[in-house]
Write a protein that holds these residues in place. Structure first.
Motif, PDB file in Angstrom:
ATOM      1  N   THR A  17       0.834  -1.201   0.000  1.00 24.16           N
ATOM      2  CA  THR A  17       0.000   0.000   0.000  1.00 24.16           C
ATOM      3  C   THR A  17       0.868   1.250   0.000  1.00 24.16           C
ATOM      4  O   THR A  17       1.771   1.376   0.820  1.00 24.16           O
ATOM      5  N   SER A  19       1.181   5.054   0.804  1.00 22.09           N
ATOM      6  CA  SER A  19       0.555   6.019   1.717  1.00 22.09           C
ATOM      7  C   SER A  19       1.293   7.352   1.647  1.00 22.09           C
ATOM      8  O   SER A  19       2.506   7.393   1.857  1.00 22.09           O
ATOM      9  N   THR A  59     -15.771  12.546  -0.042  1.00 21.65           N
ATOM     10  CA  THR A  59     -14.662  12.113  -0.883  1.00 21.65           C
ATOM     11  C   THR A  59     -15.118  11.824  -2.310  1.00 21.65           C
ATOM     12  O   THR A  59     -16.284  11.487  -2.547  1.00 21.65           O
ATOM     13  N   TYR A  61     -13.557   9.993  -6.088  1.00 23.52           N
ATOM     14  CA  TYR A  61     -12.493   9.153  -6.621  1.00 23.52           C
ATOM     15  C   TYR A  61     -12.610   8.991  -8.130  1.00 23.52           C
ATOM     16  O   TYR A  61     -13.709   8.937  -8.675  1.00 23.52           O
ATOM     17  N   LYS A  66     -10.847   3.799  -8.068  1.00 22.89           N
ATOM     18  CA  LYS A  66     -11.668   3.856  -6.864  1.00 22.89           C
ATOM     19  C   LYS A  66     -11.545   2.626  -5.984  1.00 22.89           C
ATOM     20  O   LYS A  66     -11.512   2.721  -4.754  1.00 22.89           O
ATOM     21  N   SER A  67     -11.461   1.459  -6.605  1.00 24.11           N
ATOM     22  CA  SER A  67     -11.426   0.226  -5.810  1.00 24.11           C
ATOM     23  C   SER A  67     -10.164   0.098  -4.974  1.00 24.11           C
ATOM     24  O   SER A  67     -10.125  -0.671  -4.011  1.00 24.11           O
ATOM     25  N   ARG A  68      -9.117   0.876  -5.320  1.00 29.42           N
ATOM     26  CA  ARG A  68      -7.847   0.769  -4.605  1.00 29.42           C
ATOM     27  C   ARG A  68      -7.508   2.015  -3.785  1.00 29.42           C
ATOM     28  O   ARG A  68      -6.466   2.065  -3.156  1.00 29.42           O
ATOM     29  N   THR A  69      -8.382   3.015  -3.810  1.00 28.26           N
ATOM     30  CA  THR A  69      -8.040   4.324  -3.260  1.00 28.26           C
ATOM     31  C   THR A  69      -8.869   4.676  -2.037  1.00 28.26           C
ATOM     32  O   THR A  69     -10.082   4.423  -2.001  1.00 28.26           O
ATOM     33  N   SER A  70      -8.194   5.291  -1.071  1.00 29.29           N
ATOM     34  CA  SER A  70      -8.888   5.854   0.082  1.00 29.29           C
ATOM     35  C   SER A  70      -8.224   7.186   0.430  1.00 29.29           C
ATOM     36  O   SER A  70      -6.999   7.269   0.528  1.00 29.29           O
ATOM     37  N   SER A  72      -8.486  10.413   3.206  1.00 36.22           N
ATOM     38  CA  SER A  72      -9.046  10.820   4.494  1.00 36.22           C
ATOM     39  C   SER A  72      -8.328  12.077   4.972  1.00 36.22           C
ATOM     40  O   SER A  72      -7.400  12.560   4.326  1.00 36.22           O
ATOM     41  N   GLN A  83      -4.203   6.715   0.391  1.00 37.35           N
ATOM     42  CA  GLN A  83      -3.780   5.326   0.457  1.00 37.35           C
ATOM     43  C   GLN A  83      -4.204   4.650  -0.838  1.00 37.35           C
ATOM     44  O   GLN A  83      -5.376   4.709  -1.219  1.00 37.35           O
ATOM     45  N   THR A  85      -3.892   0.929  -2.581  1.00 36.73           N
ATOM     46  CA  THR A  85      -3.562  -0.450  -2.248  1.00 36.73           C
ATOM     47  C   THR A  85      -3.122  -1.247  -3.483  1.00 36.73           C
ATOM     48  O   THR A  85      -3.334  -0.827  -4.633  1.00 36.73           O
TER      49      THR A  85
END
Length: 119
Positions: A17, A19, A59, A61, A66-70, A72, A83, A85
């Motif tokens: 991941t 970060s 948020t 994306y 989108k499926s791998r992103t966060s 915050s 983040q 992944t």
């Protein structure tokens, strides 16, 4: 004067991941109506918008990531984080944190940080 500064590791192994943190000074990330974004520039390609977080904490994306992103935020530190992944070498890029003052108008950019995905 608003300033943005990216921080995080410059080398990430495949499948791990990624970060990154953006520290903002000269303005609050909760101020109406600003949006705080991550954008990357892969070698030999154009800029790619990754996603963002609004003053309201909502948020947004890129559908392709989108499926791998966060994304915050920590309002006590005036920071927002990315983040990503399951990275691959295709995620190698210069990553920027950027302020959008609305309607996709990017007015302040961080200096950018190189992230390389390699074993």
């Amino acid at each position: 004067q608003v300033q943005l500064q990216e921080s995080g590791p410059g080398l990430v192994k495949p499948s791990q991941t990624l970060s990154l943190t953006c520290t903002v000074s000269g303005g609050s990330i909760t101020t109406n109506y600003y949006y705080w974004n991550w954008i990357r520039h892969p070698p030999g390609k154009g800029l790619e918008w990754i996603g963002g977080i609004a003053y309201s904490d909502r948020t947004y994306y890129n559908p392709s990531l989108k499926s791998r992103t966060s994304i915050s935020r920590d309002t006590s530190k005036n920071q927002f984080t990315l983040q990503l992944t399951s990275v691959t070498p295709e995620d190698t890029a210069v990553y920027y944190c950027v302020r959008d003052r609305g309607r996709w108008t990017y007015d302040y950019w961080g200096q950018g940080t190189q992230v390389t995905v390699s074993s």
